[in-house]
Scaffold this active site. Sequence first.
Site, mmCIF file in Angstrom:
data_model
loop_
_atom_site.group_PDB
_atom_site.id
_atom_site.type_symbol
_atom_site.label_atom_id
_atom_site.label_comp_id
_atom_site.label_asym_id
_atom_site.label_seq_id
_atom_site.Cartn_x
_atom_site.Cartn_y
_atom_site.Cartn_z
ATOM 1 N NE ARG A 65 -8.762 19.954 5.935
ATOM 2 C CZ ARG A 65 -9.500 19.555 6.961
ATOM 3 N NH1 ARG A 65 -9.115 19.786 8.202
ATOM 4 N NH2 ARG A 65 -10.636 18.887 6.752
ATOM 5 C CG HIS A 116 -5.564 17.626 12.107
ATOM 6 N ND1 HIS A 116 -5.343 17.782 10.762
ATOM 7 C CD2 HIS A 116 -6.877 17.942 12.292
ATOM 8 C CE1 HIS A 116 -6.453 18.167 10.157
ATOM 9 N NE2 HIS A 116 -7.410 18.274 11.080
HETATM 10 P P1 NAP Z 1 -18.245 26.003 6.813
HETATM 11 O O1 NAP Z 1 -19.457 25.874 7.676
HETATM 12 O O2 NAP Z 1 -18.304 25.552 5.398
HETATM 13 O O3 NAP Z 1 -17.814 27.534 6.854
HETATM 14 C C1 NAP Z 1 -16.804 28.067 6.058
HETATM 15 C C2 NAP Z 1 -16.704 29.581 6.285
HETATM 16 O O4 NAP Z 1 -15.611 30.086 5.546
HETATM 17 C C3 NAP Z 1 -17.958 30.323 5.812
HETATM 18 O O5 NAP Z 1 -18.245 31.398 6.697
HETATM 19 C C4 NAP Z 1 -17.517 30.877 4.453
HETATM 20 O O6 NAP Z 1 -18.177 32.073 4.061
HETATM 21 C C5 NAP Z 1 -16.057 31.171 4.717
HETATM 22 N N1 NAP Z 1 -15.298 31.208 3.470
HETATM 23 C C6 NAP Z 1 -15.125 30.229 2.552
HETATM 24 N N2 NAP Z 1 -14.380 30.662 1.513
HETATM 25 C C7 NAP Z 1 -14.094 31.962 1.790
HETATM 26 C C8 NAP Z 1 -13.375 32.972 1.097
HETATM 27 N N3 NAP Z 1 -12.805 32.741 -0.103
HETATM 28 N N4 NAP Z 1 -13.298 34.203 1.659
HETATM 29 C C9 NAP Z 1 -13.894 34.455 2.853
HETATM 30 N N5 NAP Z 1 -14.588 33.540 3.568
HETATM 31 C C10 NAP Z 1 -14.683 32.310 3.034
HETATM 32 O O7 NAP Z 1 -17.020 25.229 7.486
HETATM 33 P P2 NAP Z 1 -16.850 24.733 9.006
HETATM 34 O O8 NAP Z 1 -17.676 23.543 9.249
HETATM 35 O O9 NAP Z 1 -16.977 25.914 9.911
HETATM 36 O O10 NAP Z 1 -15.321 24.229 8.945
HETATM 37 C C11 NAP Z 1 -14.264 25.103 8.558
HETATM 38 C C12 NAP Z 1 -12.976 24.329 8.372
HETATM 39 O O11 NAP Z 1 -12.438 23.957 9.633
HETATM 40 C C13 NAP Z 1 -13.102 22.993 7.643
HETATM 41 O O12 NAP Z 1 -13.198 23.153 6.243
HETATM 42 C C14 NAP Z 1 -11.801 22.313 8.035
HETATM 43 O O13 NAP Z 1 -10.792 22.657 7.117
HETATM 44 C C15 NAP Z 1 -11.471 22.934 9.402
HETATM 45 N N6 NAP Z 1 -11.575 21.918 10.482
HETATM 46 C C16 NAP Z 1 -10.477 21.660 11.234
HETATM 47 C C17 NAP Z 1 -10.534 20.738 12.271
HETATM 48 C C18 NAP Z 1 -9.360 20.478 13.168
HETATM 49 O O14 NAP Z 1 -9.432 19.584 14.019
HETATM 50 N N7 NAP Z 1 -8.293 21.235 13.046
HETATM 51 C C19 NAP Z 1 -11.738 20.062 12.531
HETATM 52 C C20 NAP Z 1 -12.846 20.363 11.770
HETATM 53 C C21 NAP Z 1 -12.758 21.289 10.737
HETATM 54 P P3 NAP Z 1 -19.779 32.106 3.788
HETATM 55 O O15 NAP Z 1 -20.401 31.981 5.162
HETATM 56 O O16 NAP Z 1 -20.019 33.429 3.189
HETATM 57 O O17 NAP Z 1 -20.078 30.929 2.911
#
Ligand code: NAP
Length: 312
Positions: free
Chosen positions: A227, A275
């Site tokens: 983000r 985005h």
């Molecule tokens: P997810 O499955 O919830 O995974 C989040 C990861 O981040 C997990 O490995 C988590 O650790 C880690 N994390 C969270 N807080 C942390 C912290 N304080 N310190 C270290 N690691 C931390 O999310 P996802 O589905 O992969 O998506 C990730 C993000 O991508 C979304 O939230 C969104 O913002 C972004 N996104 C962007 C687009 C785009 O088009 N640009 C599209 C989709 C998503 P744990 O495994 O230990 O819980």
Amino acid sequence: MPCVALLSDVLDMHYLAPAFREHCPDIDLRLGKDLGPLDQIDAAVCWYPPHGLLAQLPQLQLVQSLAAGVDHITADPQLPRALPLCRIVDPEMATGMKAYVCWAVIHQQRQMPAYLASAAVGAWREQTMSPPGRHRVGIAGLGTLGLACAEALAAIGYSVRGWSRSAKADLPPGVAGFHGDAQLGEFLSGCDTLVCLLPLTPQTQGFLNAELFARLPRGAHLINVGRGAHLVEADLLRALDRGELSAATLDAFTQEPLPPEHPFWADPRILVTPHIATRTDVSVIAQQTLNNLALLQRGERPGTAVDLDRGY
Ligand code: NAP
């Protein structure tokens, strides 16, 4: 017959309606300014919903994000926190993100900006080339999307590491794992490219800042597909000026659309995309919303419900 409201302050949600009607012809869909009687709404599908509105829906059973992240919903100070808040988890979304991240890594590591400049003047000019295995890519956030990208980059030969909050067992072959604040420095010191795929939470806001850039190998490439608020924009420009970073590929911004006068557009070291790293299929949004509502009505908790205390 489910009653579903499509709520956003920034997006015309009409594009979702046909998919909902296809999956549930009898659906009572509510959109736009006049939502009808609020006490009939069972589920709300949201992208930056108007603050305070969810709290006015007395029969609401489900708050559904139309994206992988939920930060655009948790930003509502009056969010009814007792309700299940679900996100989209979709293999196709991960495929799109893998393609974007692999492209962004390769584009810089194989010096495509220099080749594009040469091509523009018809110059046959070779750049230095190093094999992918000598380039270390670090992924901050080893969740659904981060893990998919780590696996894809390792499969094409990059040296891959990932960082998460908790320790990970069973990482894909060739992916080294780091976790927690204690291992952040070690992780960062081996990132020739750093990819941010963290969720936006109070803990990760401003994660990409001057202190972090100084801990990367000199001349690293930053890819932000998380983000906009993960990045401290002024710190990025300073780190590029100092040579701590050599390039940035950015897909998310605090202000979207990025205004035409924003300095990132004209900076040759920064590549801006609007985005588009990946998208959620409308049919998947409709299907997952209706499934989640059905599960809740049977008294079951959907697997895609987020932990509101963790923020993701
Ligand atoms: P997810 O499955 O919830 O995974 C989040 C990861 O981040 C997990 O490995 C988590 O650790 C880690 N994390 C969270 N807080 C942390 C912290 N304080 N310190 C270290 N690691 C931390 O999310 P996802 O589905 O992969 O998506 C990730 C993000 O991508 C979304 O939230 C969104 O913002 C972004 N996104 C962007 C687009 C785009 O088009 N640009 C599209 C989709 C998503 P744990 O495994 O230990 O819980």
